[in-house]
Design a protein around this motif. Structure first.
Motif, PDB file in Angstrom:
ATOM      1  N   UNK A  40       0.823  -1.341   0.047  1.00 20.74           N
ATOM      2  CA  UNK A  40      -0.078  -0.102  -0.037  1.00 20.74           C
ATOM      3  C   UNK A  40       0.755   1.149  -0.087  1.00 20.74           C
ATOM      4  N   UNK A  41       0.639   2.182  -0.850  1.00 24.56           N
ATOM      5  CA  UNK A  41       1.402   3.522  -1.009  1.00 24.56           C
ATOM      6  C   UNK A  41       0.459   4.673  -0.596  1.00 24.56           C
ATOM      7  N   UNK A  42      -0.795   4.555  -0.935  1.00 24.48           N
ATOM      8  CA  UNK A  42      -1.768   5.695  -0.902  1.00 24.48           C
ATOM      9  C   UNK A  42      -2.812   5.343   0.013  1.00 24.48           C
ATOM     10  N   UNK A  43      -3.303   6.255   0.834  1.00 23.08           N
ATOM     11  CA  UNK A  43      -4.584   6.295   1.634  1.00 23.08           C
ATOM     12  C   UNK A  43      -5.533   7.197   1.430  1.00 23.08           C
ATOM     13  N   UNK A  44      -6.830   7.051   1.124  1.00 20.56           N
ATOM     14  CA  UNK A  44      -7.801   8.186   0.858  1.00 20.56           C
ATOM     15  C   UNK A  44      -8.510   8.369   2.133  1.00 20.56           C
ATOM     16  N   UNK A  45      -8.458   9.478   2.528  1.00 20.88           N
ATOM     17  CA  UNK A  45      -9.253   9.896   3.637  1.00 20.88           C
ATOM     18  C   UNK A  45     -10.242  11.237   3.270  1.00 20.88           C
ATOM     19  N   UNK A  46     -11.264  10.646   2.746  1.00 21.20           N
ATOM     20  CA  UNK A  46     -12.406  11.482   2.506  1.00 21.20           C
ATOM     21  C   UNK A  46     -13.036  12.249   3.815  1.00 21.20           C
ATOM     22  N   UNK A  81     -11.204   8.465  -3.123  1.00 22.30           N
ATOM     23  CA  UNK A  81     -11.084   7.368  -2.999  1.00 22.30           C
ATOM     24  C   UNK A  81     -10.540   6.411  -4.410  1.00 22.30           C
ATOM     25  N   UNK A  82     -10.867   7.124  -5.373  1.00 25.05           N
ATOM     26  CA  UNK A  82     -10.551   6.400  -6.761  1.00 25.05           C
ATOM     27  C   UNK A  82      -8.805   6.292  -6.633  1.00 25.05           C
ATOM     28  N   UNK A  83      -8.623   4.972  -7.151  1.00 23.52           N
ATOM     29  CA  UNK A  83      -7.037   4.676  -7.086  1.00 23.52           C
ATOM     30  C   UNK A  83      -6.499   4.318  -5.812  1.00 23.52           C
ATOM     31  N   UNK A  84      -6.959   4.782  -4.763  1.00 27.70           N
ATOM     32  CA  UNK A  84      -6.177   4.855  -3.500  1.00 27.70           C
ATOM     33  C   UNK A  84      -6.042   3.124  -3.175  1.00 27.70           C
ATOM     34  N   UNK A  85      -5.141   2.769  -2.331  1.00 28.84           N
ATOM     35  CA  UNK A  85      -4.939   1.449  -1.966  1.00 28.84           C
ATOM     36  C   UNK A  85      -5.855   1.114  -0.687  1.00 28.84           C
ATOM     37  N   UNK A  86      -5.887   2.185   0.192  1.00 28.00           N
ATOM     38  CA  UNK A  86      -6.716   1.967   1.429  1.00 28.00           C
ATOM     39  C   UNK A  86      -7.565   3.242   1.524  1.00 28.00           C
ATOM     40  N   UNK A  87      -8.627   3.039   2.313  1.00 30.78           N
ATOM     41  CA  UNK A  87      -9.691   3.934   2.343  1.00 30.78           C
ATOM     42  C   UNK A  87      -9.963   4.111   3.774  1.00 30.78           C
ATOM     43  N   UNK A  88     -10.070   5.314   4.445  1.00 29.57           N
ATOM     44  CA  UNK A  88     -10.408   5.456   5.755  1.00 29.57           C
ATOM     45  C   UNK A  88     -11.688   6.193   6.155  1.00 29.57           C
ATOM     46  N   UNK A  89     -12.703   5.543   6.429  1.00 28.73           N
ATOM     47  CA  UNK A  89     -13.932   6.431   6.566  1.00 28.73           C
ATOM     48  C   UNK A  89     -14.250   6.599   7.889  1.00 28.73           C
ATOM     49  N   UNK A  90     -14.679   7.899   8.431  1.00 32.49           N
ATOM     50  CA  UNK A  90     -15.012   8.211   9.579  1.00 32.49           C
ATOM     51  C   UNK A  90     -16.363   8.933   9.775  1.00 32.49           C
ATOM     52  N   UNK A  91     -16.947   8.908  10.898  1.00 33.61           N
ATOM     53  CA  UNK A  91     -18.200   9.502  11.182  1.00 33.61           C
ATOM     54  C   UNK A  91     -18.155  10.054  12.598  1.00 33.61           C
TER      55      UNK A  91
END
Length: 178
Positions: A40-46, A81-91
């Motif tokens: 993993x190299x990228x992480x998406x944090x919307x 999120x597009x193309x990211x290796x990991x995605x962190x969702x928070x609420x």
């Protein structure tokens, strides 16, 4: 002289044996491991979702988590999120404040405790959940001035401190797999 040499050798062997045993039983230095996938190299944090009535709290918490990931990891952080290796969702599910300390002579509140509750989950590209915590609770006290002339709104700085603590914990939990 010979008994002292045997005693010293026995102590040295004991220390060596303890070192080998401790090294093989799973002990590790906290903060030195990374439980995330090695490729993993990228992480998406919307932006985190906000289920409270507090304006912009999700932005404050999201920014703190992004900053902490950038400061503590090698991952490239992206908002999409597009193309990211990991995605962190928070609420952010709850934000409350309540008086906890009162002036004994006037009965006026002097300290308020801010409590935030949120959910966080990390998935890989395939949707596999790598980390999930549905009950992250953070608390930060802030003082209220009784003198109107010296009144300073402390809630904003308290939320900033709480968001930094939250970010440190979330990132530590994720990279250390706790």
């Amino acid at each position: 002289m010979r008994p002292k040499t045997r005693w010293g050798t026995a102590v040295l062997l004991g220390i060596l044996a303890c070192s080998l045993i401790a090294g093989g039983c799973g002990y590790r230095v906290v903060g030195r491991t990374n439980a995330l996938p090695p490729g993993a190299q990228t992480i998406a944090i919307p932006a985190f979702a906000n289920r409270t009535t507090t304006y912009r709290i999700e932005q404050i918490l999201t920014e703190s988590v992004v900053h902490e990931f950038i400061a503590r990891t090698k991952y490239r952080v992206v908002p999409e999120e597009n193309g990211a290796d990991l995605v962190l969702h928070g609420e952010v599910t709850s934000l409350a404040a309540g008086a906890v300390v009162f002036d004994p002579t006037t009965g006026v509140a002097t300290t308020v405790l801010v409590t935030a509750v949120m959910k966080a989950s990390l998935q890989d590209r395939t949707g596999k959940t790598l980390y999930q915590n549905n009950n992250l609770v953070f608390r930060e006290p802030y003082e209220i001035s009784e003198d109107p002339k010296s009144f300073f709104q402390e809630e904003g700085p308290a939320l900033d401190r709480m968001s930094r603590d939250l970010a440190e914990r979330v990132v530590s939990d994720i990279i250390e797999s706790f």
